[in-house]
Design a protein around this motif. Structure first.
Motif, short mmCIF file in Angstrom:
data_model
loop_
_atom_site.label_atom_id
_atom_site.label_comp_id
_atom_site.label_asym_id
_atom_site.label_seq_id
_atom_site.Cartn_x
_atom_site.Cartn_y
_atom_site.Cartn_z
N PRO B 29 0.84 -1.20 0.00
CA PRO B 29 0.00 0.00 0.00
C PRO B 29 0.87 1.26 0.00
CG PRO B 29 0.03 -1.00 2.18
CD PRO B 29 0.86 -1.88 1.29
N LYS B 30 0.38 2.32 -0.63
CA LYS B 30 1.15 3.56 -0.67
C LYS B 30 0.19 4.74 -0.79
CE LYS B 30 5.68 4.75 -2.52
NZ LYS B 30 6.72 4.44 -3.51
N LYS B 31 0.55 5.85 -0.14
CA LYS B 31 -0.28 7.06 -0.22
C LYS B 31 0.48 8.17 -0.92
CE LYS B 31 -2.93 6.06 3.93
NZ LYS B 31 -3.54 6.54 5.17
N PHE B 32 -0.24 8.90 -1.75
CA PHE B 32 0.35 10.04 -2.46
C PHE B 32 -0.50 11.28 -2.21
CE2 PHE B 32 1.69 6.29 -4.81
CZ PHE B 32 3.01 6.56 -5.15
N LYS B 33 0.16 12.42 -2.15
CA LYS B 33 -0.54 13.71 -2.02
C LYS B 33 -0.89 14.24 -3.41
CE LYS B 33 -0.48 14.59 2.42
NZ LYS B 33 -1.81 14.56 3.03
N LYS B 34 -1.90 15.10 -3.46
CA LYS B 34 -2.24 15.81 -4.71
C LYS B 34 -0.97 16.37 -5.36
CE LYS B 34 -5.27 19.52 -6.32
NZ LYS B 34 -6.41 20.40 -6.03
N HIS B 35 -0.84 16.23 -6.65
CA HIS B 35 0.30 16.69 -7.47
C HIS B 35 1.52 15.79 -7.39
CE1 HIS B 35 -1.96 20.19 -8.47
NE2 HIS B 35 -1.89 20.72 -7.26
N GLN B 36 1.54 14.82 -6.47
CA GLN B 36 2.71 13.93 -6.40
C GLN B 36 2.70 12.96 -7.58
OE1 GLN B 36 2.87 12.28 -2.30
NE2 GLN B 36 5.01 11.80 -2.77
N PHE B 37 3.90 12.52 -7.97
CA PHE B 37 4.02 11.61 -9.12
C PHE B 37 4.05 10.15 -8.68
CE2 PHE B 37 5.35 15.52 -11.07
CZ PHE B 37 5.03 15.37 -12.40
N GLY B 54 -9.09 8.12 -4.56
CA GLY B 54 -8.44 9.27 -5.17
C GLY B 54 -8.61 9.28 -6.67
N CYS B 55 -7.72 9.99 -7.34
CA CYS B 55 -7.84 10.17 -8.79
C CYS B 55 -6.49 10.58 -9.36
CB CYS B 55 -8.90 11.25 -9.07
SG CYS B 55 -9.20 11.54 -10.81
N VAL B 56 -6.06 9.90 -10.40
CA VAL B 56 -4.77 10.21 -11.03
C VAL B 56 -4.96 10.36 -12.54
CG1 VAL B 56 -3.53 8.89 -9.26
CG2 VAL B 56 -4.11 7.79 -11.43
N LYS B 57 -3.94 10.90 -13.18
CA LYS B 57 -3.96 10.97 -14.65
C LYS B 57 -2.63 10.49 -15.22
CE LYS B 57 -2.52 15.84 -15.37
NZ LYS B 57 -2.00 16.30 -14.06
N ALA B 58 -2.71 9.80 -16.34
CA ALA B 58 -1.51 9.35 -17.07
C ALA B 58 -1.42 10.19 -18.33
CB ALA B 58 -1.62 7.88 -17.43
N TYR B 59 -0.26 10.79 -18.58
CA TYR B 59 -0.16 11.70 -19.73
C TYR B 59 1.25 11.73 -20.27
CZ TYR B 59 1.73 14.81 -16.11
OH TYR B 59 2.48 15.33 -15.08
N VAL B 95 2.50 9.78 -14.47
CA VAL B 95 1.24 9.57 -13.77
C VAL B 95 1.31 10.41 -12.50
CG1 VAL B 95 -0.31 7.93 -12.66
CG2 VAL B 95 0.96 7.24 -14.69
N ASP B 96 0.39 11.36 -12.34
CA ASP B 96 0.37 12.14 -11.09
C ASP B 96 -1.04 12.29 -10.53
OD1 ASP B 96 -0.79 14.29 -12.42
OD2 ASP B 96 1.08 15.38 -12.65
N CYS B 97 -1.10 12.80 -9.32
CA CYS B 97 -2.36 12.78 -8.56
C CYS B 97 -3.18 14.06 -8.77
CB CYS B 97 -2.08 12.64 -7.07
SG CYS B 97 -1.27 11.09 -6.69
N ILE B 98 -4.43 13.89 -9.15
CA ILE B 98 -5.37 15.01 -9.26
C ILE B 98 -5.92 15.35 -7.86
CG2 ILE B 98 -7.60 15.70 -10.28
CD1 ILE B 98 -6.88 13.92 -12.68
#
Lengths: 187, 187
Positions: B29-37, B54-59, B95-98
């Motif tokens: 398991p891992k947690k990421f903050k908004k804007h983290q990659f 949460g929600c992420v985007k791949a671009y 991939v980063d966090c929205i």
């Protein structure tokens, strides 16, 4: 020609002669003439196709009658309307022959039977599906990111043999450009 | 939250408590903050991610600095640079966090270990990969075949939750249109 199937599977997992014969017994060979359909929009899609020889195209016809080519199928490639095949829905794609073509047909029933009986075949199809997924992801990126000329050069680099087999107007349809635009890329 | 993973696997194949615990022990398991990659272009991609919350985007970022969004990742979705992951290559995607995001990480080593030890997990991942392939094929058809407004309506129908989570300018980037064009679709 069925050794092509064995070669492809053995790139991922070794097989005994008995295992390959058993696998092959689940496929049905079939021959199609140039212009004949393997899959027709609106019909059921009982089979996935492994191309032994020839060349086919998978395409969608939009409401204005335009052909949008999604994929070509050459020797050693798998081709199908996978949405219809896996979900037992009606085809939204057509697949027809650019030249006389010989395939091995695999029904969904036989595919699932093989995968459940032979762990190594489930492994093979998982690996193929992963590779297919990656190839489509690359194609989407290329559509979002590259201009038609860049996409043309990429296709030429990845699949030079396509350019010997496939009329230029079909290459243009695959790239989503006009035949005139394509000819400016030096084809 | 790991029950989400179990639910998803059990849509395809039943699991005992012991089997699920064993499978889960291969995830981190891992947690990421908004804007983290989660993934950064040019880096290695040791993990595939199953989104718990949460929600992420791949671009991809093109040479002119433009972001091209390939995929979003919401609860219960898998997201990765699959080309880099499966082929152990450098990432070409970010991939980063929205928003703040919680994931389960699965390394390629652990994925292949689970698939080789448990036939039913190989079956699960084959089925997921087939479904992913079909979804990408539909997306390509839609890019070839539909205008931006049709693609917008299709996305809205398939993933209404995206429109609550994701800023409009990111939806526009995913569809390959400007923010101004998108606003004309009544968003």
């Amino acid at each position: 020609m069925s050794h092509l199937l064995r070669q492809q599977i053995e790139k991922i997992t070794p097989l005994s002669d008995g295992e390959f014969d058993y696998i092959l017994s689940h496929f049905k060979p079939k021959k199609f003439k140039k212009h004949q359909f393997l899959i027709q929009e609106g019909n059921e899609v009982p089979n996935d196709f492994f191309v032994l020889e020839g060349c086919v195209k998978a395409y969608h016809v939009s409401n204005d009658g335009k052909e949008h080519i999604l994929q070509f199928g050459l020797q050693d490639w798998w081709i199908c309307d996978f949405n219809a095949y896996f979900n037992q829905a009606k085809a939204t794609l057509n697949v027809d022959c650019i030249e006389d073509t010989e395939v091995l047909c695999l029904s969904l029933y036989h595919r699932e039977k093989l995968c459940s009986e032979m762990h190594k075949i489930e492994h093979f199809f998982r690996r193929k599906s992963n590779a297919g997924y990656v190839a489509l992801q690359q194609r989407i990126l290329s559509m979002l990111n590259n201009n038609p000329q860049e996409r043309y050069l990429q296709l030429l680099e990845l699949n030079p043999i396509l350019f010997q087999k496939v009329p230029k107007k079909l290459i243009a349809s695959y790239l989503g450009v006009s035949r005139e635009t394509l000819s400016r890329f030096g084809s």
